[in-house]
Design a protein around this motif. Structure first.
Motif, PDB file in Angstrom:
ATOM      1  N   CYS A 183     -31.993 -85.932  58.982  1.00  0.00           N
ATOM      2  CA  CYS A 183     -31.274 -85.745  60.261  1.00  0.00           C
ATOM      3  C   CYS A 183     -29.814 -85.395  60.006  1.00  0.00           C
ATOM      4  N   THR A 184     -29.259 -85.919  58.918  1.00  0.00           N
ATOM      5  CA  THR A 184     -27.846 -85.610  58.639  1.00  0.00           C
ATOM      6  C   THR A 184     -27.693 -84.137  58.256  1.00  0.00           C
ATOM      7  N   GLU A 185     -28.601 -83.662  57.404  1.00  0.00           N
ATOM      8  CA  GLU A 185     -28.503 -82.258  57.003  1.00  0.00           C
ATOM      9  C   GLU A 185     -28.720 -81.343  58.215  1.00  0.00           C
ATOM     10  N   ILE A 186     -29.682 -81.709  59.074  1.00  0.00           N
ATOM     11  CA  ILE A 186     -29.930 -80.892  60.267  1.00  0.00           C
ATOM     12  C   ILE A 186     -28.679 -80.838  61.151  1.00  0.00           C
ATOM     13  N   SER A 187     -28.012 -81.958  61.262  1.00  0.00           N
ATOM     14  CA  SER A 187     -26.815 -81.937  62.127  1.00  0.00           C
ATOM     15  C   SER A 187     -25.694 -81.117  61.467  1.00  0.00           C
ATOM     16  N   ILE A 188     -25.609 -81.131  60.152  1.00  0.00           N
ATOM     17  CA  ILE A 188     -24.598 -80.276  59.475  1.00  0.00           C
ATOM     18  C   ILE A 188     -24.956 -78.797  59.703  1.00  0.00           C
ATOM     19  N   LEU A 189     -26.237 -78.477  59.569  1.00  0.00           N
ATOM     20  CA  LEU A 189     -26.663 -77.079  59.763  1.00  0.00           C
ATOM     21  C   LEU A 189     -26.390 -76.634  61.198  1.00  0.00           C
ATOM     22  N   ARG A 190     -26.722 -77.514  62.156  1.00  0.00           N
ATOM     23  CA  ARG A 190     -26.501 -77.139  63.570  1.00  0.00           C
ATOM     24  C   ARG A 190     -25.023 -76.900  63.851  1.00  0.00           C
ATOM     25  N   THR A 191     -24.195 -77.775  63.301  1.00  0.00           N
ATOM     26  CA  THR A 191     -22.760 -77.680  63.591  1.00  0.00           C
ATOM     27  C   THR A 191     -22.144 -76.436  62.937  1.00  0.00           C
ATOM     28  N   GLY A 234     -41.292 -76.414  52.273  1.00  0.00           N
ATOM     29  CA  GLY A 234     -41.882 -77.472  53.094  1.00  0.00           C
ATOM     30  C   GLY A 234     -42.229 -76.980  54.483  1.00  0.00           C
ATOM     31  N   SER A 235     -41.801 -77.733  55.497  1.00  0.00           N
ATOM     32  CA  SER A 235     -42.243 -77.383  56.852  1.00  0.00           C
ATOM     33  C   SER A 235     -41.338 -76.379  57.562  1.00  0.00           C
ATOM     34  N   MET A 236     -40.278 -75.921  56.901  1.00  0.00           N
ATOM     35  CA  MET A 236     -39.439 -74.810  57.406  1.00  0.00           C
ATOM     36  C   MET A 236     -38.760 -75.090  58.746  1.00  0.00           C
ATOM     37  N   GLU A 237     -38.405 -76.342  58.952  1.00  0.00           N
ATOM     38  CA  GLU A 237     -37.716 -76.675  60.194  1.00  0.00           C
ATOM     39  C   GLU A 237     -36.261 -76.245  60.122  1.00  0.00           C
ATOM     40  N   LYS A 238     -35.655 -76.520  58.954  1.00  0.00           N
ATOM     41  CA  LYS A 238     -34.210 -76.276  58.832  1.00  0.00           C
ATOM     42  C   LYS A 238     -33.885 -74.796  58.832  1.00  0.00           C
ATOM     43  N   ILE A 239     -34.774 -74.000  58.249  1.00  0.00           N
ATOM     44  CA  ILE A 239     -34.466 -72.576  58.135  1.00  0.00           C
ATOM     45  C   ILE A 239     -34.293 -71.937  59.503  1.00  0.00           C
ATOM     46  N   ARG A 240     -34.981 -72.488  60.497  1.00  0.00           N
ATOM     47  CA  ARG A 240     -34.894 -71.865  61.821  1.00  0.00           C
ATOM     48  C   ARG A 240     -33.487 -71.961  62.386  1.00  0.00           C
ATOM     49  N   ILE A 241     -32.795 -73.027  62.041  1.00  0.00           N
ATOM     50  CA  ILE A 241     -31.403 -73.169  62.519  1.00  0.00           C
ATOM     51  C   ILE A 241     -30.571 -72.030  61.935  1.00  0.00           C
ATOM     52  N   LEU A 242     -30.786 -71.757  60.647  1.00  0.00           N
ATOM     53  CA  LEU A 242     -30.009 -70.716  59.985  1.00  0.00           C
ATOM     54  C   LEU A 242     -30.472 -69.319  60.409  1.00  0.00           C
ATOM     55  N   LEU A 243     -31.796 -69.138  60.534  1.00  0.00           N
ATOM     56  CA  LEU A 243     -32.309 -67.813  60.941  1.00  0.00           C
ATOM     57  C   LEU A 243     -31.759 -67.406  62.300  1.00  0.00           C
ATOM     58  N   ASP A 244     -31.586 -68.393  63.182  1.00  0.00           N
ATOM     59  CA  ASP A 244     -31.042 -68.085  64.510  1.00  0.00           C
ATOM     60  C   ASP A 244     -29.605 -67.572  64.422  1.00  0.00           C
ATOM     61  N   ALA A 245     -28.915 -67.933  63.354  1.00  0.00           N
ATOM     62  CA  ALA A 245     -27.506 -67.530  63.223  1.00  0.00           C
ATOM     63  C   ALA A 245     -27.331 -66.308  62.317  1.00  0.00           C
ATOM     64  N   GLU A 250     -46.669 -70.261  61.135  1.00  0.00           N
ATOM     65  CA  GLU A 250     -46.027 -70.838  62.320  1.00  0.00           C
ATOM     66  C   GLU A 250     -44.638 -70.212  62.525  1.00  0.00           C
ATOM     67  N   LEU A 251     -43.896 -70.070  61.416  1.00  0.00           N
ATOM     68  CA  LEU A 251     -42.553 -69.484  61.514  1.00  0.00           C
ATOM     69  C   LEU A 251     -42.622 -68.051  62.037  1.00  0.00           C
ATOM     70  N   SER A 252     -43.603 -67.302  61.552  1.00  0.00           N
ATOM     71  CA  SER A 252     -43.737 -65.895  61.958  1.00  0.00           C
ATOM     72  C   SER A 252     -43.994 -65.748  63.448  1.00  0.00           C
ATOM     73  N   ARG A 253     -44.576 -66.777  64.063  1.00  0.00           N
ATOM     74  CA  ARG A 253     -44.795 -66.703  65.513  1.00  0.00           C
ATOM     75  C   ARG A 253     -43.468 -66.672  66.252  1.00  0.00           C
ATOM     76  N   PHE A 254     -42.463 -67.359  65.667  1.00  0.00           N
ATOM     77  CA  PHE A 254     -41.151 -67.418  66.329  1.00  0.00           C
ATOM     78  C   PHE A 254     -40.263 -66.230  65.963  1.00  0.00           C
ATOM     79  N   TYR A 255     -40.530 -65.609  64.796  1.00  0.00           N
ATOM     80  CA  TYR A 255     -39.712 -64.471  64.345  1.00  0.00           C
ATOM     81  C   TYR A 255     -40.646 -63.311  64.017  1.00  0.00           C
ATOM     82  N   PRO A 256     -41.277 -62.712  65.043  1.00  0.00           N
ATOM     83  CA  PRO A 256     -42.317 -61.710  64.790  1.00  0.00           C
ATOM     84  C   PRO A 256     -41.825 -60.475  64.037  1.00  0.00           C
TER      85      PRO A 256
END
Ligand code: AVI
Length: 324
Positions: free
Chosen positions: A62-70, A91-102, A125-131
């Motif tokens: 959660c700490t890394e996610i909040s650093i990435l979001r900020t 892994g589950s590629m949750e964090k990359i989505r924060i960066l891909l959005d930016a 799953e990731l490809s569904r969000f970034y076709p």
């Protein structure tokens, strides 16, 4: 969508049963006994690891996610447009989505992970969000050189992402070797954005690796289940327990599996004796200061460009550039 799996040839970038068996037999014959943590991540282990990341005590995620979001926009600026981003231990590629959005017009995303089923499911799953993004996953043990797929169009630079303080699971010399190999992969002026867990009070550290719900204990014991299933072992899980200690001098959390009784365990026709209290050392998780990590990265041929941390100084995200 571009879903290609590279590294499928036998012996290239794949976990082989033969390699697993050799590592397990060598580790159980050693004194003290040890098992490599990379074998935690079968399908069940990967799911348990995802569950660990949701435990309240396990602050790194959660700490890394909040650093990435900020700081995602600053990180994207540091990486630049038209980059090929390669995520080690995806892994589950949750964090990359924060960066891909930016990120500005990334050319391709290459997730690299040892756990094939989990990697393929997460990439899909990731490809569904970034076709329109090329997602080119590579099943690989990233401690060895990784063969990257050809990008679909020219790239401005290649940037490795190494989130989650996974680098902390390696001893200092292998860490330098892995960082150097990442440097070879990204090439001169290539980048590395890496998450590093920082030193903090012992109590907080131990609780993060010994959560009240017992998920980390299950994760550790799953290694024995995997040996039983894949290598014909006869470990009785109830005769072992999850053990965590912090070595202040080495700055690392250690996970062990402690034998509760004198016993003999068979694996692939070999017998291994345990005395009550004897442990199998299954994982180290190094905790750094910014300076002590920078020392290793510098030895590996990187210079720090910028870094970001949280308000409490629990975790840091560092951006490095490979020196020519
Ligand atoms: C993957 N790695 C960074 C985790 C860690 O914190 O060292 C693995 C882990 N082991 C137990 N809990 C989490």
């Amino acid at each position: 969508m571009n879903l290609a799996t590279a590294g499928e040839e036998p012996g290239q970038n794949r976990v082989s049963t033969r390699g697993f068996l050799a590592d397990v037999l060598a580790g159980l014959a050693a004194d003290p006994k040890t098992l490599p943590p990379k074998y935690f991540y079968d399908t069940a282990g990967s799911e348990l690891f995802d569950a660990i990341c949701e435990q309240e005590e396990y602050y790194p995620t959660c700490t890394e996610i909040s650093i990435l979001r900020t700081h995602a926009n600053d990180m994207a600026k540091a990486i630049g447009a038209d980059a090929m981003v390669v995520e080690y231990g995806a892994g589950s590629m949750e964090k990359i989505r924060i960066l891909l959005d930016a990120l500005v017009t990334p050319v391709a995303f290459v997730p690299v992970d040892i756990s094939e089923a989990h990697l393929i499911a997460s990439a899909r799953e990731l490809s569904r969000f970034y076709p329109s993004l090329a997602v080119q996953q590579v099943v690989a043990d990233f401690t060895k050189p990784v063969h990257l797929p050809a990008p679909p169009r020219p790239v401005s630079r290649c940037v490795a992402l190494f989130f989650g303080s996974t680098i902390g699971n390696f001893d200092p010399d292998p860490t330098v070797a892995i960082l150097r190999s990442i440097g070879d992969t990204v090439g001169p002026e290539g980048g590395l954005l890496i998450g590093v867990d920082l030193q903090k009070d012992e109590d907080r550290l131990v609780r993060a690796y010994d959560d009240a719900a017992g998920i980390t204990a299950d994760f550790n014991l799953n290694l024995l289940t995997r040996i039983n299933r894949e290598l014909g072992g006869d470990f009785v899980l109830e005769r072992f327990r999850h053990l965590v200690r912090y070595d202040r001098d080495l700055g690392r959390i250690e996970m062990h599996l402690e034998s509760l009784v004198d016993q003999s365990v068979g694996v692939a026709g070999r017998a291994f004796n345990f005395f009550a209290g004897e442990t199998i050392h299954t994982e180290n998780s190094y905790k750094y200061t910014l300076a002590s990590f920078d020392d290793l990265a510098t030895r590996a041929g990187f210079r720090c460009d910028q870094y970001w941390t949280d308000g409490e100084g629990l975790f840091a995200e560092l951006f490095y550039i490979r020196t020519p």
